[in-house]
Scaffold this motif. Structure first.
Motif, mmCIF file in Angstrom:
data_model
loop_
_atom_site.group_PDB
_atom_site.id
_atom_site.type_symbol
_atom_site.label_atom_id
_atom_site.label_comp_id
_atom_site.label_asym_id
_atom_site.label_seq_id
_atom_site.Cartn_x
_atom_site.Cartn_y
_atom_site.Cartn_z
ATOM 1 N N GLY A 64 0.009 8.855 -4.996
ATOM 2 C CA GLY A 64 0.492 7.642 -5.642
ATOM 3 C C GLY A 64 0.686 6.512 -4.651
ATOM 4 N N LEU A 65 1.549 5.592 -5.037
ATOM 5 C CA LEU A 65 1.744 4.388 -4.252
ATOM 6 C C LEU A 65 3.229 4.186 -3.989
ATOM 7 N N SER A 66 3.531 3.421 -2.954
ATOM 8 C CA SER A 66 4.922 3.046 -2.717
ATOM 9 C C SER A 66 5.314 2.011 -3.769
ATOM 10 N N PRO A 67 6.616 1.823 -3.987
ATOM 11 C CA PRO A 67 7.022 0.812 -4.984
ATOM 12 C C PRO A 67 6.440 -0.562 -4.676
ATOM 13 N N LEU A 68 6.374 -0.902 -3.399
ATOM 14 C CA LEU A 68 5.793 -2.198 -3.026
ATOM 15 C C LEU A 68 4.310 -2.249 -3.388
ATOM 16 N N GLN A 69 3.614 -1.186 -3.072
ATOM 17 C CA GLN A 69 2.183 -1.158 -3.389
ATOM 18 C C GLN A 69 1.964 -1.214 -4.901
ATOM 19 N N ARG A 70 2.809 -0.509 -5.623
ATOM 20 C CA ARG A 70 2.679 -0.529 -7.088
ATOM 21 C C ARG A 70 2.910 -1.951 -7.603
ATOM 22 N N ALA A 71 3.882 -2.630 -7.003
ATOM 23 C CA ALA A 71 4.148 -4.010 -7.434
ATOM 24 C C ALA A 71 2.961 -4.912 -7.128
ATOM 25 N N PHE A 72 2.337 -4.712 -5.994
ATOM 26 C CA PHE A 72 1.135 -5.505 -5.665
ATOM 27 C C PHE A 72 0.071 -5.307 -6.755
ATOM 28 N N VAL A 73 -0.095 -4.069 -7.178
ATOM 29 C CA VAL A 73 -1.109 -3.796 -8.211
ATOM 30 C C VAL A 73 -0.693 -4.444 -9.529
ATOM 31 N N GLU A 74 0.538 -4.201 -9.932
ATOM 32 C CA GLU A 74 0.971 -4.669 -11.256
ATOM 33 C C GLU A 74 1.016 -6.187 -11.350
ATOM 34 N N HIS A 75 1.323 -6.846 -10.242
ATOM 35 C CA HIS A 75 1.422 -8.309 -10.276
ATOM 36 C C HIS A 75 0.113 -9.007 -9.943
ATOM 37 N N GLY A 76 -0.931 -8.247 -9.742
ATOM 38 C CA GLY A 76 -2.207 -8.891 -9.407
ATOM 39 C C GLY A 76 -2.162 -9.572 -8.053
ATOM 40 N N ALA A 77 -1.409 -8.984 -7.120
ATOM 41 C CA ALA A 77 -1.253 -9.610 -5.807
ATOM 42 C C ALA A 77 -2.441 -9.346 -4.884
ATOM 43 N N THR A 78 -3.369 -8.537 -5.345
ATOM 44 C CA THR A 78 -4.614 -8.380 -4.595
ATOM 45 C C THR A 78 -5.720 -9.033 -5.384
ATOM 46 N N GLN A 79 -6.575 -9.743 -4.693
ATOM 47 C CA GLN A 79 -7.842 -10.085 -5.341
ATOM 48 C C GLN A 79 -8.948 -9.413 -4.529
ATOM 49 N N CYS A 80 -9.447 -10.093 -3.511
ATOM 50 C CA CYS A 80 -10.498 -9.409 -2.736
ATOM 51 C C CYS A 80 -9.914 -8.234 -1.967
ATOM 52 N N GLY A 81 -8.632 -8.294 -1.660
ATOM 53 C CA GLY A 81 -7.967 -7.145 -1.069
ATOM 54 C C GLY A 81 -8.079 -7.030 0.442
ATOM 55 N N PHE A 82 -8.820 -7.925 1.056
ATOM 56 C CA PHE A 82 -9.061 -7.778 2.491
ATOM 57 C C PHE A 82 -7.801 -8.066 3.303
ATOM 58 N N CYS A 83 -6.995 -9.001 2.821
ATOM 59 C CA CYS A 83 -5.754 -9.321 3.534
ATOM 60 C C CYS A 83 -4.628 -8.385 3.134
ATOM 61 N N THR A 84 -4.827 -7.633 2.048
ATOM 62 C CA THR A 84 -3.725 -6.881 1.446
ATOM 63 C C THR A 84 -3.024 -5.913 2.400
ATOM 64 N N PRO A 85 -3.758 -5.097 3.166
ATOM 65 C CA PRO A 85 -3.033 -4.188 4.062
ATOM 66 C C PRO A 85 -2.073 -4.922 4.999
ATOM 67 N N GLY A 86 -2.499 -6.061 5.509
ATOM 68 C CA GLY A 86 -1.625 -6.828 6.400
ATOM 69 C C GLY A 86 -0.381 -7.319 5.688
ATOM 70 N N PHE A 87 -0.547 -7.778 4.463
ATOM 71 C CA PHE A 87 0.615 -8.225 3.691
ATOM 72 C C PHE A 87 1.552 -7.053 3.383
ATOM 73 N N VAL A 88 0.966 -5.912 3.031
ATOM 74 C CA VAL A 88 1.807 -4.754 2.702
ATOM 75 C C VAL A 88 2.608 -4.333 3.939
ATOM 76 N N ILE A 89 1.962 -4.368 5.092
ATOM 77 C CA ILE A 89 2.670 -4.013 6.331
ATOM 78 C C ILE A 89 3.829 -4.995 6.584
#
Lengths: 776, 155, 327
Positions: B85-110
Motif C-alpha cells: 500500500g501507500l503511506s497516508p501522504l502518498q495516498r493523499a497525493f493520489v486522491e488529490h491529484g497531486a501527481t500529473q507527470c509524476g517526475f517531480c513527485t518523489p522529491g515532493f513526497v520526500i
C-alpha cells in the motif's frame, strides 16, 4: 446513438473526481520513465554540439575518437542525412548537421561508448573545422535578402520560412468607417516547456532485424514514422515504446534529433544505446514557444462592436521549421474567437534565425496573439467607457455559427464564462475601484479541441483508433497510441470503458504505448486527446458492451433493447432481478468466440473553407475561457503578485474534474511563468540561461488562490459532451494579468515577461507623461 | 584503488558498495543500487527531483558526494513507501491529484514527509515554504499543497 | 553528470585539515555543504585534484548565540530558536537563501565564502568554450567589462550583509596558526575580483563570532530577486540599529548582490546617529548609498534597476527597524 445527438446520459464515473490510475506508482517511485530503463550491454550515447551559431562544416575528423578503446561508434551528419520534420511539408531538420551548423548547440557528431567518461573523452577527440558564416539573430534582419540564408528553401533569398497572407471581407473599408481604432504592439520573449524530465531515449537494434526505441515522447507515432524515413527501416520492423513521460507541453511532440541519433547508434553498434540529454541540452533542443512581435489593430463601430482585425505577426523560428508553418497560421486564425470578427486581414511571417528551433508549446500559436488582442479590447472598453465584460459580451461568437474564415463553431458557453467570472470575482465592486496598486483584470481565451487537419499519412485515416481485448479473467485491456504524459488520458480512457461497459475501474488495464500492439493515435498535442481518443474509446467500449448485452439477451431470453447496464451487471430494465453479472455475460459471450475484442475509431467530420490554408485552425470543437485576475503591485518597486484568479472555462462537460482542475491550475502556473519572468534570454545567438536556476519557473508562493468555474454545455460531438481542457486554460491567464496590472497602476503590459524593472519603467514613464492614475 | 568500499544504510538495510571519491550519491543510487525512484531532473540542485533523506534530513542527492554518506542512513522514495500500500501522504497525493507527470513527485513526497514528521500541523504558508525547493511544471502546486495539508489534518 | 576524478580527504580536526591544505597547496578545494562547489565542479569550473571535506569536524559544527561554527547548516540556524531570537535579521536572511533542500546542506561558512557569480562564469564547459573562456575560469578576458583586467562577478551570499551589520568577526585557522579578524576585513575590496578574500593560502574559516553587544541591535534583511526561492540575491540589504529612546544610537547598512564583495556603508549611515529614524532620514541614506553602488550587467535583472532598488530597500529596511522604536 448518432454522434450529433446531445448526450445527457447520467454517468456513474464520468464527471466525478477520478484519481489517476497510475498515481500509486508515481507516488512510490515505481513508475518507470525512460531513464529508469537499462538493457544488458547498454552503451552511453553522447552528442557533440556546435559552439558556433552559423558555420560551414569544413571537415570533421573522427579518427582519433573512433580509435579510442571503449568507443563503439562515431556518427556524423553524412551517415543519415535524410531530412525530417514534424510537418511533412517542411522537412528541414537532419539528425546531425549536414553541411553547416545553424545554432549554438546544433549536433555535429555523436558517439557511443562504454561509459559516460569515455564518451566525453571521445567527443573531445573529435576535430571539427568550421568556416564561420554571418549570424542572423533577429527577425527584422531576416526579412530581406541576406548573404547566407540559413536554409536553401526560403523566400527570395531572405530568412523568411513562411509567409501567410489572409484577407476576408473588406478591412480597409471597415477601418475607414470605424468609430474607434485600437492598436497594440506586443513583444513576447520565447519560452520553454520546462518539463522536469529531461530528454532521453533508449534504442536497441537486435539481430532479428528489429529496432526497439523507448523514448520520452508525446507522439510515438511521429517518432515511429521519422525513424522509418531517416533510418530506412520498414515501419513494421521498428517498435516504439513510450514509458511514463515526465511532462511534455509540446516539447516532446516533434521527432527530435537525439531520438534518431540514438537509434542510429544502436544500429551501428548492434548494442543498446541510451542518450540522456542534460538540462542544458534540453534547453538547446527547445522547440518552445516562438518569440513574437505583433501589431494588432482592431476597428469598432460606435456601439463597440468589432468591425475588423488587421494583424501582423513577426515570428522568430530559430534554426528549423518544426511546427512553424502551423504557428504562422495560428497566430492569425486563432486571434478571432471568442469574438465575431466580420472583416479580417492577417500577415504572418516566420523567420529563421541562428538560434535553437521554436515549435509547439501548450496553447501553441494562440497565446501571444491573444494577449495583444485582449489588451486591445481592454483599451477599447476604456475608450468607450464600456465595462470590459459588456464589451466582450457584445462581441461574443454565437453557438452554431460560422466565422469569417469558415470555422465551424458548435458549442460555446463563452457568455456564461463571462457572467460567471464577473459574478464570482465581485468585479462590479472592484473594477477601477480598488486603491492604487491593486487591480483587477479580465482576459479571455479560445482554443482548438484537437486539430481537424491532422499530420498524418493521409487525412482519410482515423485520427485515433482504440482496441479492447477481454479474456476470461474479466480484465479489459485497452490499446491505443494516445500518449499520457501526465495529463490523465490513460485514466480517462479507462474510465470511459468502465462507464460504458458498466464495470469497476480496476478491471480496465491501459496497456503502455507500444507500436507493436497499440493502434495508431497521433499523440498528445493540439489538445486533441480527450475529444478524439474519448470518442474512439467510447465506440470501442460500446461495441464491447453490445457483445455482452447480446450474450445476456441470449441467456435471459429478453431482447437487447429491453436490457440495461448496471454496475457489473446487465439486467432487464423492467425486471432488474433478471440478468447476468458482468462475468457471467462475458463467459457466455466467450462460448462462441473466445476472448472478446472490440475496436473504435475517430475521424473528425469534414469542415473548413476551400481557400489556401483554410484547414489551419479548424477543429471539431473549441474551448472558451474568461479569467479574472486580481493583483497587488508595489508601485515603488514594480514588484507584483497575483493574489486571486477566477477561471471560468468551457470545456463542455468535464469528465474527470480532478484532471480538469489540474490542467487549469497547471496552465495558470505556466501562463504566469511566461507573464512574470520566464524567457529564453538570448544575447545575440547565445542562450544566457540554459538552466532551471536561471529560467524562472514560478514557485508555490507565487501562485494565486484560484477559483475554477466549469460552465460548459455539453458539446454535441465531444465524448459525453466533453471538449479540451489541456491547453486553452493557459491563454486567458496572460491578458487577465496584464489588464489587472493596468487597473492597478495604469500601465499597459505588452512586453513579456513583465519583470519588475519593466513595470517600474512603465510606471515612471506614465508619471513623467503626467498621466495620473487613481490619484497617483 | 585506494579507497575502501562505501558502507552505509539504505532504506533500513546495510549496504557495502565500491564507490570512488567523486561519485555523486544520485548516480550511485540510480545506477549502482537501481533505486530509480529518485529522479534526475537538472543535476544541479535546482529542481528537487533527486531529494532523499540522509539521517532524516531532506537532501539533494545530485549535490552530495556519495562517500559523505558513509555510516549514514539514506532513505529514498522506495524507503518511505510501505511494503504494502501507500503511506497516508502518498495516498493523499493520489486522491488529490497531486501527481500529473509524476517526475517531480518523489522529491515532493520526500520533502513533505520530513515536513510532516517535524511539523505535524503546518500552515499553508509553511507547506509552501517547505516544498519551495521542488519544481513542479504540471500542477501549479495547488493540489500538492492541498494533499500535504489534508494529510496533516488527517483528512 | 559525473564529476572528474579527485582525491577526497576527510580530516577529523581543524589541525588535520590545515595540514592537508598545506600539503596540497594550490591544488585543493575545501568542501563544506557542497551546494556551491559541486555544481561548479559539474560545470568544470576551476577543478582541483584534491577535495578536503570539512564535514564531521566538531569544532566547525558547534553553534550558539556567541559563535556559529562555519559548518553549521543553514537549516540548523533556521531551527535554532535562540539564534533567531538574538538576531532576527540573520533568521530573515537564512530563510531567504536558495531553497529548503539547499539549506539542509549549505553552511554558514559556505555562504560567507560563496563563489562569486556571473552569467559568463556559471555556465557549462561547452557554453564557456563556445563564447571564449573568461578571466575567472580558464580565460583571460572579462565578458562583462571587457576593457578591464578585473573580474566583476557578483557576491551572492545572503548572510554576509547581516553579519557585517552585527560587526561579526571570523575565526581563521591556517598553516601560520589561528587568528580572528573582523568579517569586513575578510573580503578584499581592492583585489582582482577573482581572489575575493584576504584568506591566506590554506586558511579555513572556522566560525563566526558575534560581539556581546550584537544582541541589542535590531536587524533586518531585504532581498530582491524574481522568485521567492531558488534565486540568488540581485540585491540583499541588511540594516541594523541600536536605539536610545526614540533616537538612533547607531545604525549600519550592508549590501550584497550588487558587487564583487559585500559592503558596509558607515559614512552613509553616520548621520543617523542621534537622530529620529524618519522617512526623510532613511530616504537620504538610501540615496547616498545608491549613488555609491556599481552593479554590472551579469545577473538576471538589469543593473540600473538594482541600483535604484538599493535606495528603496535601504530606506524600507531602516524604517522597519524603527517600527516600535518610539514606543
Amino acid at each position: 446513438m448518432s454522434s450529433a445527438e446531445p448526450v445527457r446520459t447520467p454517468t456513474r464515473l464520468l464527471g466525478s473526481r477520478i484519481p489517476y490510475i497510475e498515481g500509486p506508482l508515481k507516488v512510490s517511485g515505481r513508475a518507470t520513465y525512460t531513464d529508469d530503463l537499462r538493457r544488458p550491454g547498454m552503451l552511453v550515447g553522447r552528442l557533440l554540439r556546435s559552439p558556433h551559431a552559423h558555420a560551414r562544416l569544413r571537415s570533421i575528423d573522427v579518427s582519433a575518437a573512433r580509435a579510442m578503446p571503449g568507443v563503439h561508434a562515431v556518427l556524423t551528419g553524412d551517415r543519415y542525412p535524410t531530412p525530417f520534420g514534424v510537418l511533412p511539408i517542411t522537412h528541414d531538420e537532419t539528425a546531425l548537421a549536414v553541411g553547416k551548423a545553424r545554432y549554438i548547440g546544433d549536433i555535429v557528431a555523436a558517439v557511443a561508448a562504454d561509459d559516460e567518461l569515455t564518451a566525453e573523452r571521445a567527443l573531445a577527440a573529435i576535430r571539427v573545422e568550421y568556416d564561420l558564416l554571418p549570424e542572423y539573430t533577429d527577425t527584422h534582419g531576416g526579412l530581406v535578402p541576406v548573404a547566407e540564408p540559413i536554409h536553401a528553401r526560403v523566400k527570395d533569398g531572405s530568412n523568411v520560412q513562411k509567409e501567410v497572407l489572409q484577407h476576408f471581407g473588406d478591412v480597409e473599408a471597415a477601418f475607414a468607417g470605424a468609430a474607434e481604432r485600437v492598436h497594440v504592439h506586443g513583444r513576447y520573449a520565447g519560452v520553454n516547456h520546462g518539463f522536469t524530465e529531461p530528454l532521453v531515449t533508449l534504442a536497441d537494434a537486435t539481430p532479428d532485424g528489429r529496432l526497439t526505441v523507448w523514448s520520452a515522447t508525446q507522439v510515438p507515432h511521429y517518432l515511429h514514422r521519422t525513424l522509418h524515413e531517416v533510418l530506412g527501416l520498414p515501419m513494421h520492423r521498428i517498435r516504439v515504446v513510450k514509458p511514463e513521460v515526465g511532462g511534455g507541453f509540446g516539447g516532446k511532440s516533434d521527432p527530435l534529433p537525439h531520438e534518431v541519433i540514438c537509434a542510429a547508434l544502436s544500429l551501428e553498434t548492434g548494442r543498446p544505446v541510451k542518450i540522456l540529454c542534460d538540462r542544458e541540452e534540453t534547453f538547446y533542443t527547445n522547440h518552445g514557444r516562438h518569440p513574437t512581435e505583433n501589431d494588432v489593430r482592431i476597428a469598432f463601430d460606435a456601439e463597440g462592436r468589432i468591425r475588423a482585425y488587421d494583424i501582423d505577426a513577426l515570428i522568430e523560428g530559430g534554426a528549423w521549421s518544426s511546427f512553424g508553418t502551423v504557428t504562422t497560421y495560428y497566430n492569425g486564425v486563432l486571434s478571432m474567437g471568442p469574438y465575431k470578427v466580420p472583416n479580417f486581414r492577417y500577415r504572418g511571417r516566420r523567420v529563421y534565425t541562428n538560434k535553437p528551433p521554436n515549435g509547439a508549446m501548450r496553447a501553441h500559436g494562440g497565446t501571444n496573439i491573444r494577449h495583444s488582442v485582449e489588451t486591445a479590447i481592454d483599451i477599447a472598453a476604456e475608450r468607450f467607457g464600456i465595462d470590459p465584460f459588456d464589451l466582450r459580451d457584445r462581441n461574443a461568437l454565437p453557438p452554431n455559427s460560422t466565422t469569417v474564415n469558415d470555422f465551424r463553431i458548435t458549442s460555446t458557453s463563452f457568455r456564461r464564462c463571462l457572467s460567471e467570472a464577473r459574478r464570482a470575482s465581485g468585479w462590479d465592486g472592484k473594477f477601477r475601484r480598488l486603491p492604487y496598486g491593486r487591480g483587477i483584470g479580465l482576459g479571455c481565451g479560445f482554443y482548438i479541441s484537437g486539430s481537424n487537419s491532422p499530420i498524418h499519412f493521409t487525412p482519410k485515416m482515423p485520427q485515433c483508433t482504440v482496441h479492447l481485448k477481454v479474456d476470461m479473467d474479466g480484465g479489459i485491456a485497452v490499446h491505443c497510441m494516445q500518449a499520457d504524459i501526465g495529463q490523465g488520458s490513460n485514466t480517462l480512457m479507462a474510465a470511459i470503458v468502465a462507464e460504458v461497459v458498466g464495470v469497476d475501474l480496476d478491471r480496465v488495464h491501459v496497456i503502455p504505448v507500444d507500436t507493436d500492439v497499440s493502434p495508431v493515435d497521433i499523440g498528445s498535442y493540439s489538445s486533441r486527446v480527450t475529444f478524439m481518443m474519448g470518442n474512439a474509446t467510447r465506440k470501442a467500449a460500446e461495441s464491447l458492451r453490445d457483445q455482452l448485452l447480446k450474450a445476456t439477451s441470449r441467456v435471459t431470453g429478453h431482447p437487447v433493447e429491453r436490457l440495461r447496464v448496471a454496475t457489473e451487471r446487465y439486467e432487464v430494465a423492467h425486471r432488474p432481478e433478471v440478468g447476468l453479472s458482468y462475468l457471467e455475460a462475458l463467459h457466455a459471450a466467450m462460448e462462441t468466440q473466445g476472448a472478446l475484442v472490440a475496436t473504435g475509431a475517430y475521424s473528425s467530420p469534414p469542415m473548413g473553407g476551400t481557400f489556401k490554408g483554410a484547414r489551419a485552425g479548424t477543429a471539431p470543437a473549441y474551448s472558451f475561457a474568461a479569467y479574472v485576475a486580481e493583483v497587488e503591485v508595489d508601485p515603488e518597486t514594480g514588484v507584483y503578485r497575483p493574489e486571486r484568479m477566477w477561471a471560468a472555462f468551457d470545456c463542455g462537460r468535464p469528465l474527470n474534474r480532478l484532471a480538469v482542475e489540474g490542467q487549469i491550475q497547471g496552465s495558470i502556473h505556466m501562463g504566469l511563468g511566461q507573464f512574470m519572468g520566464e524567457a529564453m534570454d538570448y544575447r545575440g545567438a547565445r542562450l544566457m540561461n540554459p538552466a532551471l536556476l536561471d529560467y524562472k519557473i514560478p514557485m508555490p508562493q507565487q501562485m494565486p488562490e484560484i477559483e475554477i468555474l466549469l460552465v460548459g454545455d455539453d458539446d454535441p460531438e465531444g465524448p459525453f459532451g466533453a471538449k479540451e481542457a489541456g491547453e486553452g486554460p493557459l491563454i486567458a491567464t496572460l491578458p487577465a494579468m496584464g489588464n489587472a496590472i493596468y487597473d492597478a497602476v495604469g500601465v499597459r503590459c505588452v512586453e513579456l515577461p513583465l519583470t519588475p524593472d519593466k513595470l517600474l519603467r512603465g510606471i515612471e514613464r506614465r508619471e513623467a507623461e503626467g498621466r495620473a492614475w487613481k490619484g497617483h | 584503488m585506494a579507497w575502501t568500499p562505501l558502507r552505509f544504510r539504505v532504506n533500513g538495510h546495510p549496504r557495502e558498495i565500491p564507490c570512488p571519491p567523486e561519485r555523486i550519491l544520485l548516480d550511485l543510487l540510480r545506477e549502482d543500487l537501481e533505486l530509480t525512484g529518485t529522479k534526475r531532473g537538472c543535476d544541479l540542485g535546482t529542481c528537487g527531483c533527486c531529494a532523499v533523506l540522509i539521517d532524516g534530513r531532506p537532501t539533494l542527492s545530485c549535490l552530495t558526494l556519495a562517500r559523505l554518506a558513509e555510516g549514514r542512513e539514506v532513505t529514498t522514495i522506495e524507503g518511505v513507501s510501505p511494503p504494502q500500500g501507500l503511506s497516508p501522504l502518498q495516498r493523499a497525493f493520489v486522491e488529490h491529484g497531486a501527481t500529473q507527470c509524476g517526475f517531480c513527485t518523489p522529491g515532493f513526497v520526500i520533502a513533505a514527509t520530513a515536513l510532516l514528521r517535524d511539523h505535524p500541523r503546518p500552515s499553508r504558508a509553511e507547506v509552501e515554504r517547505a516544498v519551495a525547493g521542488n519544481l513542479c511544471r504540471c500542477t501549479g502546486y495547488t493540489k500538492i499543497v492541498e494533499a500535504i495539508l489534508a494529510t496533516a489534518e488527517g483528512r | 553528470m559525473h564529476l572528474d576524478p579527485f582525491e577526497l580527504h576527510r580530516p577529523a580536526t581543524v589541525d588535520e585539515a590545515v595540514e592537508m591544505a598545506r600539503r596540497h597547496a594550490g591544488a585543493f578545494d575545501f568542501l563544506a555543504g557542497g551546494t556551491d562547489l559541486l555544481p561548479n565542479y559539474k560545470m568544470h569550473l576551476n577543478l582541483r585534484p584534491h577535495v578536503i571535506a570539512l564535514e564531521g569536524i566538531r569544532e566547525l559544527e558547534e553553534h550558539g548565540v556567541e559563535r556559529i561554527g562555519a559548518m553549521t547548516r543553514l537549516a540548523e540556524v533556521e531551527g535554532d530558536a535562540a539564534l533567531a531570537a538574538a538576531y532576527p535579521g540573520l533568521l530573515e536572511a537564512v530563510r531567504e537563501v536558495a531553497t529548503p533542500l539547499v539549506r539542509a546542506s549549505a553552511t554558514v561558512g559556505g555562504n560567507l565564502l560563496l563563489e562569486t557569480r556571473c552569467f559568463f562564469f556559471n555556465q557549462s564547459e561547452f557554453w564557456r568554450h563556445s563564447l571564449g573562456y573568461c578571466l575567472k575560469a580558464d580565460g583571460d578576458r572579462c565578458h562583462v567589462v571587457p576593457q578591464k583586467e578585473k573580474c566583476y562577478a557578483t557576491f551572492s551570499g545572503d548572510l554576509a550583509p547581516v553579519f557585517l551589520t552585527l560587526d561579526a568577526r571570523v575565526e581563521l585557522a591556517g598553516p601560520e596558526g589561528r587568528r580572528e579578524i573582523p568579517l569586513a576585513e575578510m573580503y578584499d575590496a581592492h583585489g582582482d575580483g577573482i581572489h575575493r578574500t584576504k584568506l591566506r593560502p590554506g586558511e579555513i574559516l572556522c566560525g563566526v563570532r558575534l560581539p556581546p553587544g550584537a544582541r541589542s541591535w535590531r536587524t533586518t534583511y531585504r532581498k530582491l530577486r524574481l522568485r521567492p526561492s531558488f534565486d540568488f540575491p540581485e540585491l540583499g540589504v541588511a540594516a541594523a540599529a541600536r536605539f536610545d529612546g526614540d533616537r538612533v544610537a547607531e545604525a549600519r547598512v550592508a549590501i550584497g548582490g550588487l558587487e564583487t564583495y559585500p559592503t558596509s556603508y558607515p559614512s552613509e549611515t553616520a548621520a543617523l546617529a542621534g537622530e529620529r529614524l524618519t522617512e526623510a532620514a532613511a530616504r537620504a541614506v538610501g540615496e547616498r548609498i545608491r549613488a555609491k553602488v556599481r552593479p554590472v550587467r551579469n545577473t538576471a535583472i538589469a543593473p540600473d534597476y538594482r541600483k535604484k532598488m538599493a535606495a528603496v530597500f535601504v530606506r524600507r529596511a531602516l524604517l522597519a527597524l524603527s517600527g516600535g522604536a518610539a514606543a
